[in-house]
Write a protein that holds these residues in place. Sequence first.
Motif, PDB file in Angstrom:
ATOM      1  N   ASN A  59      -8.629   6.102  15.220  1.00 30.48           N
ATOM      2  CA  ASN A  59      -8.270   4.735  15.591  1.00 30.48           C
ATOM      3  C   ASN A  59      -8.711   3.727  14.542  1.00 30.48           C
ATOM      4  N   GLU A  60      -9.912   3.948  14.020  1.00 30.30           N
ATOM      5  CA  GLU A  60     -10.413   3.045  12.982  1.00 30.30           C
ATOM      6  C   GLU A  60      -9.500   3.082  11.757  1.00 30.30           C
ATOM      7  N   ILE A  61      -9.125   4.312  11.359  1.00 28.17           N
ATOM      8  CA  ILE A  61      -8.256   4.457  10.198  1.00 28.17           C
ATOM      9  C   ILE A  61      -6.943   3.732  10.469  1.00 28.17           C
ATOM     10  N   PHE A  62      -6.448   3.959  11.682  1.00 26.97           N
ATOM     11  CA  PHE A  62      -5.187   3.329  12.057  1.00 26.97           C
ATOM     12  C   PHE A  62      -5.291   1.816  11.952  1.00 26.97           C
ATOM     13  N   ARG A  63      -6.364   1.293  12.539  1.00 30.10           N
ATOM     14  CA  ARG A  63      -6.524  -0.168  12.541  1.00 30.10           C
ATOM     15  C   ARG A  63      -6.566  -0.718  11.125  1.00 30.10           C
ATOM     16  N   ALA A  64      -7.356  -0.031  10.269  1.00 25.67           N
ATOM     17  CA  ALA A  64      -7.500  -0.509   8.890  1.00 25.67           C
ATOM     18  C   ALA A  64      -6.150  -0.473   8.177  1.00 25.67           C
ATOM     19  N   ALA A  65      -5.451   0.664   8.338  1.00 24.22           N
ATOM     20  CA  ALA A  65      -4.152   0.805   7.676  1.00 24.22           C
ATOM     21  C   ALA A  65      -3.192  -0.259   8.199  1.00 24.22           C
ATOM     22  N   HIS A  66      -3.278  -0.463   9.496  1.00 22.92           N
ATOM     23  CA  HIS A  66      -2.369  -1.414  10.118  1.00 22.92           C
ATOM     24  C   HIS A  66      -2.633  -2.838   9.625  1.00 22.92           C
ATOM     25  N   THR A  67      -3.892  -3.204   9.561  1.00 20.80           N
ATOM     26  CA  THR A  67      -4.233  -4.549   9.093  1.00 20.80           C
ATOM     27  C   THR A  67      -3.774  -4.733   7.654  1.00 20.80           C
ATOM     28  N   LEU A  68      -4.028  -3.700   6.836  1.00 20.39           N
ATOM     29  CA  LEU A  68      -3.590  -3.775   5.441  1.00 20.39           C
ATOM     30  C   LEU A  68      -2.080  -3.959   5.371  1.00 20.39           C
ATOM     31  N   LYS A  69      -1.412  -3.186   6.220  1.00 22.30           N
ATOM     32  CA  LYS A  69       0.049  -3.269   6.220  1.00 22.30           C
ATOM     33  C   LYS A  69       0.489  -4.688   6.549  1.00 22.30           C
ATOM     34  N   GLY A  70      -0.161  -5.240   7.552  1.00 23.11           N
ATOM     35  CA  GLY A  70       0.202  -6.586   7.980  1.00 23.11           C
ATOM     36  C   GLY A  70       0.028  -7.593   6.858  1.00 23.11           C
ATOM     37  N   MET A  71      -1.154  -7.526   6.213  1.00 23.12           N
ATOM     38  CA  MET A  71      -1.439  -8.496   5.146  1.00 23.12           C
ATOM     39  C   MET A  71      -0.493  -8.281   3.973  1.00 23.12           C
ATOM     40  N   ALA A  72      -0.309  -7.003   3.622  1.00 24.53           N
ATOM     41  CA  ALA A  72       0.539  -6.686   2.476  1.00 24.53           C
ATOM     42  C   ALA A  72       1.962  -7.131   2.752  1.00 24.53           C
ATOM     43  N   GLY A  73       2.390  -6.933   4.005  1.00 28.39           N
ATOM     44  CA  GLY A  73       3.732  -7.330   4.373  1.00 28.39           C
ATOM     45  C   GLY A  73       3.948  -8.818   4.173  1.00 28.39           C
ATOM     46  N   THR A  74       2.970  -9.599   4.616  1.00 31.24           N
ATOM     47  CA  THR A  74       3.071 -11.045   4.489  1.00 31.24           C
ATOM     48  C   THR A  74       3.172 -11.463   3.032  1.00 31.24           C
ATOM     49  N   MET A 120      -0.619 -21.041   6.329  1.00 29.46           N
ATOM     50  CA  MET A 120      -1.526 -20.834   5.205  1.00 29.46           C
ATOM     51  C   MET A 120      -0.690 -20.541   3.959  1.00 29.46           C
ATOM     52  N   ASP A 121      -0.988 -21.224   2.874  1.00 30.57           N
ATOM     53  CA  ASP A 121      -0.164 -20.970   1.692  1.00 30.57           C
ATOM     54  C   ASP A 121      -0.553 -19.644   1.057  1.00 30.57           C
ATOM     55  N   ASN A 122       0.312 -19.197   0.176  1.00 31.37           N
ATOM     56  CA  ASN A 122       0.186 -17.846  -0.351  1.00 31.37           C
ATOM     57  C   ASN A 122      -1.118 -17.599  -1.103  1.00 31.37           C
ATOM     58  N   ASN A 123      -1.561 -18.633  -1.838  1.00 32.06           N
ATOM     59  CA  ASN A 123      -2.785 -18.449  -2.612  1.00 32.06           C
ATOM     60  C   ASN A 123      -3.991 -18.202  -1.743  1.00 32.06           C
ATOM     61  N   ARG A 124      -4.090 -19.033  -0.721  1.00 28.91           N
ATOM     62  CA  ARG A 124      -5.192 -18.871   0.215  1.00 28.91           C
ATOM     63  C   ARG A 124      -5.143 -17.480   0.821  1.00 28.91           C
ATOM     64  N   TYR A 125      -3.933 -17.088   1.159  1.00 22.77           N
ATOM     65  CA  TYR A 125      -3.763 -15.808   1.806  1.00 22.77           C
ATOM     66  C   TYR A 125      -4.136 -14.690   0.857  1.00 22.77           C
ATOM     67  N   MET A 126      -3.768 -14.892  -0.412  1.00 19.30           N
ATOM     68  CA  MET A 126      -4.089 -13.888  -1.422  1.00 19.30           C
ATOM     69  C   MET A 126      -5.596 -13.718  -1.540  1.00 19.30           C
ATOM     70  N   GLU A 127      -6.314 -14.853  -1.512  1.00 18.74           N
ATOM     71  CA  GLU A 127      -7.772 -14.793  -1.588  1.00 18.74           C
ATOM     72  C   GLU A 127      -8.335 -13.983  -0.435  1.00 18.74           C
ATOM     73  N   LEU A 128      -7.799 -14.303   0.732  1.00 22.01           N
ATOM     74  CA  LEU A 128      -8.260 -13.624   1.934  1.00 22.01           C
ATOM     75  C   LEU A 128      -7.999 -12.123   1.807  1.00 22.01           C
ATOM     76  N   ILE A 161       3.056   2.625   1.958  1.00 29.30           N
ATOM     77  CA  ILE A 161       2.039   3.666   2.115  1.00 29.30           C
ATOM     78  C   ILE A 161       1.347   3.548   3.454  1.00 29.30           C
ATOM     79  N   THR A 162       0.915   2.318   3.776  1.00 28.97           N
ATOM     80  CA  THR A 162       0.183   2.150   5.028  1.00 28.97           C
ATOM     81  C   THR A 162       1.079   2.468   6.222  1.00 28.97           C
ATOM     82  N   HIS A 163       2.357   2.121   6.088  1.00 27.72           N
ATOM     83  CA  HIS A 163       3.259   2.407   7.196  1.00 27.72           C
ATOM     84  C   HIS A 163       3.328   3.912   7.444  1.00 27.72           C
ATOM     85  N   ASN A 164       3.459   4.668   6.357  1.00 28.42           N
ATOM     86  CA  ASN A 164       3.541   6.112   6.513  1.00 28.42           C
ATOM     87  C   ASN A 164       2.224   6.725   6.974  1.00 28.42           C
ATOM     88  N   MET A 165       1.125   6.084   6.551  1.00 29.83           N
ATOM     89  CA  MET A 165      -0.172   6.542   7.049  1.00 29.83           C
ATOM     90  C   MET A 165      -0.225   6.375   8.565  1.00 29.83           C
TER      91      MET A 165
END
Lengths: 655, 148
Positions: free
Chosen positions: A39-54, A1-9, A63-67
């Motif tokens: 667990n929910e907080i963890f999941r959300a932070a983790h997903t954000l981290k993943g997307m932000a990392g990409t 997926m190109d960056n723009n699409r990913y950014m939209e997502l 921030i999410t990593h430390n959370m």
Amino acid sequence: MDNNRYMELFAEESKEHIQVLNDNILELEVDTNNMEAVNEIFRAAHTLKGMAGTLGLNLITDITHNMENILDDIRNQKKEVTSHLIDILLECTDTLDVLIQDVIEFGREGDRDVTDLLTKLKDPISSPIDTETKQEYEKAMKLDQYQLSVIKAGVEQGLTPYWIEIKLQPTCLLRAARAYMVFQAAESFGEIIKSVPHVQDIEEEKFEDTFYILLLAKGDQAEIQSKLESISEIDYVRIKKAEYSVEAPKEIKDAKNKIEEKQQQKSDGSNHRQVRSIRVDIERLDLLMNLVSELIIIKNTMEDLSSNNTDAGMIENMEYLSRVANELHDAVMKVRMVPIEMVFNRFPRVVRDLAKNTNKRIKLNIVGADTEVDRTIIDEIGDPLIHLLRNAIDHGIELPEERLNMGKEPEGTVDLIAYHDGNNVVIEVRDDGRGINYQNIVDSAVRKGLIAKDKANQLDEKDIIDLMFQPGFSTAKSVSDISGRGVGMDVVKTKIEAMGGLIEVETELGKGTRFIVRLPLTLSIIQALLVEVSNEIFAIPLSSVQEIIDIPLSQVKILRGEEVIPYRGSLIPLVRLERELGVEGDDKSRDEVITLVVIKKGEKLSGLTIGNLIGQQEIVIKSLGKYLSDIKIISGATILGDGRVALILDINRIV
Amino acid sequence: MEKKSNLGDKQFISFILGEENFGLDVMIVESVERMSSITPVPKTPNYVLGVTNIRGDIIPVVNLRKRFDMDDKEYDDDTRIVICNFDGYRIGLVVDLVKDVITVSEENIQASEDILKDRKNDFISEIIDLDGNYILALDLIKTLDLGE
């Protein structure tokens, strides 16, 4: 997926994750044992981290990593959930929100300084449990009943439980793989009862460089030590014999069971609630709605054209078309309907912060969050509601001591209630605070020159409430951060009226206040009454029409120069529409009978003179555009069957 | 009149109102429409004729003759509504006749403030010299009193 699409997502989804963070952090604040929330907080932070990392968004990733680290500690009971910790987590969420806004707007993170936050985040983890002593281990690694019984059984069979601390070298790249090797090696001696962090997290590399395992092993401590140390990239291995009293403290067991039960329920629930749905860009829905609007206009045109047609087939098919068009409209409207929860769900956070800032104790009750309203309303209603909530908390709810003195619960209650009422959606904001002091309002209005002093005494309650909605009115003695900036209730009222809604107030001194906001279900297509005034056609929203009556001219009375008419046992004002519109009416005064539309505005009724009645029609509301936006008595326009434009009267401004 | 289009060239729609030639930057002109039925809107300045339906959109229509204090003229076959779209406004202007789209190079455009001093001519932004015919380019913000 190109960056723009990913950014939209990212833009689309990150908002949801922020909401999940907010919701669950607040839940955790209420029930610090709520592991599902963690667990929910963890999941959300983790997903954000993943997307932000990409996307290479380093601040968000940091921030999410430390959370995650903090949350992990909570999960493993290495850290307790304190209010300080909740504050830090909420601060993280806010910062993330800001960062994400930046990303959405500018395509990258702004250069905001988050070092403070990161230090705060790291602080709690920079003092990890002192791993040197056995007690600390145990505290960090509470065992459940099952694990204890396994150990007990093991000990009876001559096995020994060991706590093993493994620290990987900081340079180690594949930590999960190393950990796996350690697990493999350890398992050759016996059974791993528990690991800290959890095995899954270790597999996902969710640990720094140290982890612990509780091994129930056969064999000698030194042997295990040397075997584990033979694995490369390991800094050190420390092994301690663990001693457990086999009876676990009862409360821990109960708490644990409760959590498990809860998790069970939650997961059961979510299985049932699985709805099949797809994500649709809101613009596509708007386009769909516009097309339906066009269709209805054409349908109206066709009805006009075929009205003289007597062909049975034509009439039948016209009716069919009309029915299908209406059903399509309903269906599209339903698609655009979203639960008002979309707006409500940010309020617990707002209320919490307000309560903290004002040193008040407040319980927010939300009822009817699943009430569905049109998207257009969702977009518009948030700010007015926040203002009403602020108002309730700032002006309504008293300080805890004050409440105790009055014999009330120290904790104030704010209710936020939504429900459907006919073609309206009603939202109420109630508080059990001090109520509105009419005298204060009058005094303040006199002081601000909103009314003359000698007139002030003649006001009734309704007039006084109206004063509150005057521009420039604010009763707060000092300007506070929260409300009382003078941009107040008048803006709320204007906004609600712009949506075709109404706001009413009920209040009782010492008992509380109730704001009632009434909004139409949809803003784009309404039922309207078409009337003719001096050869032009105007539309009156049917929702404000009470009745249409013919009365003999002789019944119009003049009281103090104002025209009134009797209506169902009382007098109501007569409003001459031609005069309000500033057009010369065809001289109807000689007619014996006049046709009136009885208009209701809240509780108030008025009789509106019209020229001719044309009929009821479904109309599509269109804006007059920026150029004519400040004409108060016209709220919009619609296109009639013959292509001409009819103006829609803003009844609230006329009567 | 063939002219090569250069970077400095600007295009205008030229139209007639009474005796005078006016111009509007093509960038803000959305379309040119025939006269259609107009619904008057109460409580508006006298030069606002009302609103009309242009393919499903409601567009306010301004009578430029009234705006410029010229005598009224009956609508005829040449009367047009020029739909302009700028700064978030969509407004139709009633004009007597739309002539042409003209391309002029920069040296033939002069700022009006250097030439016309009377304040009542403020709404003219530029004067275009088209082979000796002068065309008055309108500043719509000023023409329609849209400034705050």
